[in-house]
Scaffold this motif. Structure first.
Motif, PDB file in Angstrom:
ATOM      1  N   VAL A 104      -1.572  -2.224  11.428  1.00 43.54           N
ATOM      2  CA  VAL A 104      -0.292  -2.634  10.623  1.00 43.54           C
ATOM      3  C   VAL A 104      -0.188  -3.994  10.328  1.00 43.54           C
ATOM      4  N   ALA A 105       0.110  -4.588   9.488  1.00 41.70           N
ATOM      5  CA  ALA A 105       0.277  -6.227   9.459  1.00 41.70           C
ATOM      6  C   ALA A 105       1.443  -6.606  10.327  1.00 41.70           C
ATOM      7  N   HIS A 106       1.284  -7.851  11.008  1.00 41.36           N
ATOM      8  CA  HIS A 106       2.418  -8.145  11.994  1.00 41.36           C
ATOM      9  C   HIS A 106       3.263  -9.060  11.203  1.00 41.36           C
ATOM     10  N   GLU A 107       2.897  -9.721  10.266  1.00 42.83           N
ATOM     11  CA  GLU A 107       3.722 -10.585   9.447  1.00 42.83           C
ATOM     12  C   GLU A 107       3.330 -10.643   7.882  1.00 42.83           C
ATOM     13  N   THR A 108       4.361 -11.437   7.115  1.00 44.21           N
ATOM     14  CA  THR A 108       4.098 -11.452   5.729  1.00 44.21           C
ATOM     15  C   THR A 108       3.126 -12.526   5.544  1.00 44.21           C
ATOM     16  N   GLY A 109       2.239 -12.734   4.468  1.00 38.68           N
ATOM     17  CA  GLY A 109       1.602 -13.804   4.061  1.00 38.68           C
ATOM     18  C   GLY A 109       0.291 -13.628   3.440  1.00 38.68           C
ATOM     19  N   GLN A 110      -0.565 -14.374   3.552  1.00 40.93           N
ATOM     20  CA  GLN A 110      -1.921 -14.441   2.790  1.00 40.93           C
ATOM     21  C   GLN A 110      -3.028 -14.117   3.873  1.00 40.93           C
ATOM     22  N   VAL A 111      -3.869 -13.193   3.521  1.00 39.45           N
ATOM     23  CA  VAL A 111      -4.807 -12.854   4.531  1.00 39.45           C
ATOM     24  C   VAL A 111      -5.767 -13.915   4.490  1.00 39.45           C
ATOM     25  N   THR A 112      -6.288 -14.076   5.843  1.00 38.73           N
ATOM     26  CA  THR A 112      -7.239 -15.079   5.801  1.00 38.73           C
ATOM     27  C   THR A 112      -8.668 -14.486   6.656  1.00 38.73           C
TER      28      THR A 112
ATOM     29  N   GLY B 215      -7.441 -13.413   1.012  1.00 36.38           N
ATOM     30  CA  GLY B 215      -6.673 -13.939  -0.239  1.00 36.38           C
ATOM     31  C   GLY B 215      -5.735 -12.996  -0.557  1.00 36.38           C
ATOM     32  N   ASP B 216      -5.718 -11.637  -0.173  1.00 33.79           N
ATOM     33  CA  ASP B 216      -4.843 -10.562  -0.485  1.00 33.79           C
ATOM     34  C   ASP B 216      -3.378 -10.918   0.043  1.00 33.79           C
TER      35      ASP B 216
ATOM     36  N   CYS C 231       0.257  -0.981   6.095  1.00 30.08           N
ATOM     37  CA  CYS C 231      -1.095  -0.667   6.731  1.00 30.08           C
ATOM     38  C   CYS C 231      -2.210  -1.324   6.131  1.00 30.08           C
ATOM     39  N   VAL C 232      -3.210  -2.188   6.858  1.00 31.96           N
ATOM     40  CA  VAL C 232      -3.943  -2.861   6.482  1.00 31.96           C
ATOM     41  C   VAL C 232      -5.290  -2.330   6.595  1.00 31.96           C
ATOM     42  N   GLY C 233      -5.484  -1.127   7.581  1.00 33.39           N
ATOM     43  CA  GLY C 233      -6.593  -0.601   8.124  1.00 33.39           C
ATOM     44  C   GLY C 233      -6.466   0.629   8.772  1.00 33.39           C
TER      45      GLY C 233
ATOM     46  N   GLU D 267       3.103   2.930  -1.501  1.00 35.33           N
ATOM     47  CA  GLU D 267       3.674   1.822  -2.667  1.00 35.33           C
ATOM     48  C   GLU D 267       2.680   2.049  -4.077  1.00 35.33           C
ATOM     49  N   VAL D 268       3.260   2.229  -5.092  1.00 34.09           N
ATOM     50  CA  VAL D 268       2.579   2.429  -6.376  1.00 34.09           C
ATOM     51  C   VAL D 268       3.321   1.323  -7.222  1.00 34.09           C
ATOM     52  N   THR D 269       2.285   0.527  -7.781  1.00 31.67           N
ATOM     53  CA  THR D 269       2.610  -0.313  -8.761  1.00 31.67           C
ATOM     54  C   THR D 269       1.395  -0.490  -9.889  1.00 31.67           C
ATOM     55  N   PRO D 270       1.801  -1.216 -11.149  1.00 37.51           N
ATOM     56  CA  PRO D 270       0.950  -1.135 -12.094  1.00 37.51           C
ATOM     57  C   PRO D 270      -0.462  -1.722 -11.605  1.00 37.51           C
ATOM     58  N   LYS D 271      -0.399  -2.527 -10.823  1.00 39.09           N
ATOM     59  CA  LYS D 271      -1.687  -3.325 -10.148  1.00 39.09           C
ATOM     60  C   LYS D 271      -2.102  -3.098  -8.814  1.00 39.09           C
ATOM     61  N   SER D 272      -1.319  -2.420  -7.879  1.00 39.77           N
ATOM     62  CA  SER D 272      -1.734  -2.156  -6.633  1.00 39.77           C
ATOM     63  C   SER D 272      -1.429  -0.768  -6.211  1.00 39.77           C
ATOM     64  N   VAL D 273      -2.110  -0.630  -5.154  1.00 40.06           N
ATOM     65  CA  VAL D 273      -1.832   0.873  -4.409  1.00 40.06           C
ATOM     66  C   VAL D 273      -1.666   0.368  -2.808  1.00 40.06           C
TER      67      VAL D 273
END
Length: 694
Positions: free
Chosen positions: A582-590, A608-609, A616-618, A672-678
């Motif tokens: 689970v991601a700990h904070e909001t931002g751009q992945v490095t 860059g995501d 949940c990132v993994g 979370e479902v959007t036209p561009k992302s899942v």
């Protein structure tokens, strides 16, 4: 009766004698009860069914009585008319549906029938799978929506209905079978009857439709037509088919090559033998031209110019353009009601097109516009004699999900329709044509409980909505429980058929055992070394199983399922052993953060995501969740190590499709479902202990 059919009948009779049961018993014809008329218009009665008795093996009588009741609209009668007045057969017309298991070649066969019937010009450009005009159908290679077309063979018009092969879209099959007089059952020349073959055939036999068996893909190297015919005959017997139904005609064909024939040694270079069999074996529709109009609406389409279009078969009488009609509906608990309307435009199907008509006699399939509030299952009648046919009924759903508005930190950034009102209107619109779907109010004002026939049924709806611009969230799938005869809650069970190379049989058995699946049968390896396993497993045990099966068999295992029954709950089933990263904070992945995070499990993201806290990132390698900061950057100092500028070595992330995400989530997660992302995120309504609302 030819020698092949005689042998099948003898084998069936011998089996019946060995079982020590009577050869057949008679079931009395069903009689429907007249319902009270509504208050919105003239009195609207219902029509009793006049079905002929069926002869079933005694062992199948109780099973047949327990089967869901489906309206046999083709047998329904209009108001009393003089005997023999206007009653006859339309020899110039045949109505057929093509049914089969997934990927057995229905749509490809229809392509050849269209091409060889000279529907198109010689220089006209055509494409493969012409009936699959939906983007999702072409991408997935399956038929999702039933479709109508018509071709001509000599002087006979043949209405063809292409139906889905997957059991999750069984509602499409159940409603369109009311429009046809017979079916073409396609069976692969190598695989033989499959689970979905059983499902669609059972529906056809229950409606007493004439069945023509087409052994398709006969030009495959491993084709075994004799074995396929024997297995098909056994399937007919298992489903309680009568002696007449078991004596089915057989046509060998290849939809890809465009050949057919009754003898493998003497195949015709075209589909003429199949056309001849359809004309000879499928009974012409029995019509009552002088009776008042009755048309059962079996499908609904929408046109930007014409509005809602009702599609169905004219059961009795004649329908005319500009005609004033009564629209009758039967509401459970409220009786029959009727309202007045008008036929603005009238179309019939001919040569792959909709042709505008002034009038269409009974027996044909038509499309009617002008009735803007028409629904599937309603009857379009003559206003002088509004008599409603029994509405179309389908089997109940087995799986439900919660649809809700998007509440993530990225809400509203990618979607066009994001409000509760948008979501409700779209689901209500889907209910108008999707009979197997159910929508109920959720626990909150912003959520809806959507129930369907399976994961694919709901997954297709979600995918269509996101492509239309909707943005929303989906809760984990849950099975729908029913009250059992002992007062306890029963859950749905399914038959699972797994085709796998012999060396992976042990891994498959172990995988199903972990999900409390019971092995019912195992066939010996075929010539190609493939073994077929049959399991009985709870529906919730199948969630996420397909991906695990592909992993365990290195992509060589094939899974097909079919609803079996409701039974006592199987107990606790561990759906997923690993936790989430689970991601700990909001931002751009490095890349710097991912280099260390990927050692903890399989990642779903790339450098860059954009991610947010709680996403949940993994997938963790161990049980339990782990929070990781995937947005941290390398600290800047005035000292540089020798390898400080070395490029990070990153593993390829796992690309989660919508189906993968729906199968992955646990009770405390949502998609979370959007036209561009899942995306997958933790449900904020759950605490760290996993209990809702705490």
């Amino acid at each position: 009766m030819n020698m092949q059919h005689l042998n099948r009948s003898l084998r069936g009779s011998a089996r019946t004698v060995q079982q020590g049961v009577p050869a057949a018993v008679h079931i009395p014809a069903a009689v429907s009860v007249h319902r009270s008329s509504g208050v919105q218009g003239p009195a609207c009665a219902t029509t009793p069914l006049d079905a002929a008795p069926q002869r079933l093996p005694a062992s199948k009588v109780s099973q047949q009585r327990m089967a869901p009741v489906i309206c046999n609209a083709a047998a329904a009668e209009a108001p009393p008319a003089p005997a023999g007045d206007g009653v006859g057969e339309r020899q110039d017309l045949r109505n057929i549906a093509i049914i089969a298991h997934v990927d057995h070649g229905k749509t490809t066969l229809v392509d050849k029938l269209l091409l060889q019937s000279k529907v198109f010009r010689d220089n006209q450009a055509t494409s493969d799978r012409m009936m699959d005009n939906n983007d999702l159908e072409r991408e997935r290679g399956i038929t999702i929506l039933a479709k109508n077309t018509a071709i001509r063979y000599k002087d006979i018009k043949i209405n063809i209905i292409d139906t889905p092969g997957h059991a999750d879209f069984g509602g499409e099959v159940e409603r369109v079978l009311n429009m046809c007089d017979g079916v073409l059952l396609l069976v692969d020349s190598v695989e033989g009857p499959m689970p979905q073959t059983r499902f669609v055939l059972r529906k056809s036999l229950a409606l007493n439709k004439k069945v023509v068996v087409v052994v398709n893909k006969i030009d495959r190297e491993a084709a075994r037509p004799d074995w396929v015919i024997d297995r098909t005959f056994e399937l007919f017997m298992d489903l309680g088919a009568s002696d007449e139904q078991c004596d089915f005609p057989v046509v060998y064909a290849s939809g890809f090559s465009g050949i057919s024939g009754h003898d493998l040694k003497n195949m015709a270079p075209d589909m003429d033998p199949l056309f001849q069999t359809i004309v000879k074996e499928i009974q012409p529709p029995v019509v009552k031209q002088d009776a008042p109009l009755q048309m059962l609406v079996a499908s609904v389409e929408y046109d930007n110019f014409l509005g809602r279009i009702a599609i169905g078969r004219v059961m009795n009488g004649t329908i005319k353009k500009g005609q004033q009609v009564a629209v009758c509906s039967v509401v459970e608990g409220e009786g029959a009601k009727t309202r007045m309307s008008k036929v603005v435009e009238l179309y019939a199907y001919d040569q792959f097109n909709k042709v505008s008509m002034e009038e269409v006699p009974s027996g044909d399939i038509v499309a009617v516009s002008g009735i803007q509030d028409v629904k599937i299952g309603e009857t379009i009648c003559a206003k002088e004699a509004p008599v409603a046919l029994d509405t179309i009924k389908v089997e109940e759903p087995t799986v439900s999900m919660v649809f809700m508005i998007n509440t993530s930190p990225f809400a509203g950034k990618e979607g066009k329709f994001v409000t509760t009102r948008n979501l409700k209107d779209r689901l209500d619109k889907e209910l108008e044509r999707n009979l197997a779907l159910r929508v109920e109010a959720g626990e909150s004002a912003d959520s809806f409980v959507v129930s369907g026939r399976g994961m694919m049924h709901l997954g297709i709806l979600i995918e269509n909505m996101r492509r239309e611009g909707f943005e929303f969230e989906i809760g984990p799938p849950k099975v729908i429980l029913q009250d059992g005869p002992d007062g306890k809650k029963y859950e749905p069970y399914e038959e699972a058929y797994v085709e796998v190379p012999e060396q992976y049989v042990g891994a498959v058995v172990e995988l199903f055992a972990q999900r409390r699946g019971e092995m019912q049968d195992m066939s010996p390896p075929s010539e190609g070394g493939t073994t077929t396993l049959k399991f009985r497993i709870a529906t919730r045990g199948l969630v996420g199983l397909r991906n695990n099966l592909l992993t365990s068999t290195r992509g060589l295992g094939q899974l097909n399922t079919l609803f079996l029954e409701y039974g006592p709950q199987a107990g606790t089933i561990l759906m997923r052993e690993q936790g989430s990263i689970v991601a700990h904070e909001t931002g751009q992945v490095t890349a710097y953060a991912l280099e260390s995070a990927q050692d903890k499990g399989t990642m779903f993201i790339r450098p860059g995501d954009q991610v947010y806290e709680g996403q949940c990132v993994g997938q963790h390698v161990k049980a339990g969740d782990m929070k990781i900061n995937v947005c941290k950057t390398k600290a800047l100092t005035n000292m540089r190590a020798a390898g400080s500028d070395k490029k990070a070595g990153l593993n390829e992330p796992r690309n989660l499709s919508l189906d993968d995400a729906l199968e992955y989530i646990n009770e405390d997660e949502m998609v979370e479902v959007t036209p561009k992302s899942v995306r997958i995120r933790k449900d904020p309504a759950y605490s760290k202990k996993g209990k809702k609302g705490q």
